[in-house]
Write a protein that holds these residues in place. Sequence first.
Motif, short mmCIF file in Angstrom:
data_model
loop_
_atom_site.label_atom_id
_atom_site.label_comp_id
_atom_site.label_asym_id
_atom_site.label_seq_id
_atom_site.Cartn_x
_atom_site.Cartn_y
_atom_site.Cartn_z
N GLU A 28 -0.74 6.63 1.73
CA GLU A 28 -0.99 5.24 2.11
C GLU A 28 -2.47 5.03 2.41
O GLU A 28 -3.06 4.02 2.01
N PHE A 29 -3.09 5.99 3.11
CA PHE A 29 -4.52 5.90 3.37
C PHE A 29 -5.31 5.90 2.07
O PHE A 29 -6.28 5.15 1.91
N PHE A 30 -4.92 6.78 1.14
CA PHE A 30 -5.64 6.88 -0.13
C PHE A 30 -5.53 5.59 -0.93
O PHE A 30 -6.53 5.10 -1.46
N ARG A 31 -4.34 5.04 -1.02
CA ARG A 31 -4.17 3.80 -1.79
C ARG A 31 -4.90 2.63 -1.15
O ARG A 31 -5.33 1.70 -1.84
N THR A 32 -5.08 2.68 0.16
CA THR A 32 -5.78 1.59 0.86
C THR A 32 -7.29 1.70 0.71
O THR A 32 -7.98 0.69 0.50
N ASN A 33 -7.83 2.92 0.78
CA ASN A 33 -9.28 3.09 0.88
C ASN A 33 -9.96 3.63 -0.38
O ASN A 33 -11.17 3.48 -0.51
#
Length: 288
Positions: free
Chosen positions: A166-171
């Motif tokens: 989720e962090f990767f897809r967001t940032n």
Amino acid sequence: MRLITSLIRRTVGRLSAGRRSRLAAPLVLLLGLLITGGMYAALSPASATKAADEDQVAKGRALFLVGCASCHGKNAEGITTVKGGQYGPPLVGVGAAAVDFQVGTGRMPLAQPGDQALRKAPVYDQDEIEALSAFVASLGPGPAIPEKSEYDYSKVSNEEMVRGGEFFRTNCTACHNFAGAGGALPRGRFAPSLNGVSAKHMYEAMLTGPQQMPVFSDQVLTPEDKLQIISYLKKNEATPAYGGFTLGSLGPVSEGLFAWLVGIGVLVGFAVWIAANPARSTRKKPTA
């Protein structure tokens, strides 16, 4: 400690006895500064310069003068071109982690200045990389090379790994693509693929922000967040392509190109073949 306390009491007592003297106030101030400075020197943690081995720093400086000073300057102050650009940016304060990433991935030293340094086989061995890192770290405070425990993603649970996705897809997907396969950026630059990149170098890249990548400090992404992102990328890298051809995982561009050239191309060729080879029938003579 008792000796210091006793000495302070005696000194203060003597100064109190002569408090009307003009020298009393300056002496008390000087004594306070000496005591404060001595306690700070004794109790404060060792600086990066003191912690690094002097021989290693000297070796790193020698390597730097030969392989890096032509772009970054003899004192890592950076060199400015006539037009106001830079052959190489200043390195004071970038920290050992930035050097370990750039040199460890073969991006530095550059054969010639350009828009973007490419990943390749390292020019220096591990001992030389550590020496260069120690020298640059001695120039000013900056991010240190992370310990193995900081990027050891084997201890990350599945739940934390999902959170890292989720962090990767967001940032990160805006540049590196949803699968970490990289992507195009303005002015001829590109975000590199993350497949095959070591966990250590991923952590250092987030910590230092190489080239056009933003810096994700511990205030933006905590060390736990960084570790979870690394775990997600490594899990994604190890997962087989169950759907068949990945086409580079570059998204609709490569998929659309494949559909037009292969899918529709085959259908058009088949239609042309049918038109060029119509079905033929023979008329039979009626029987009496």
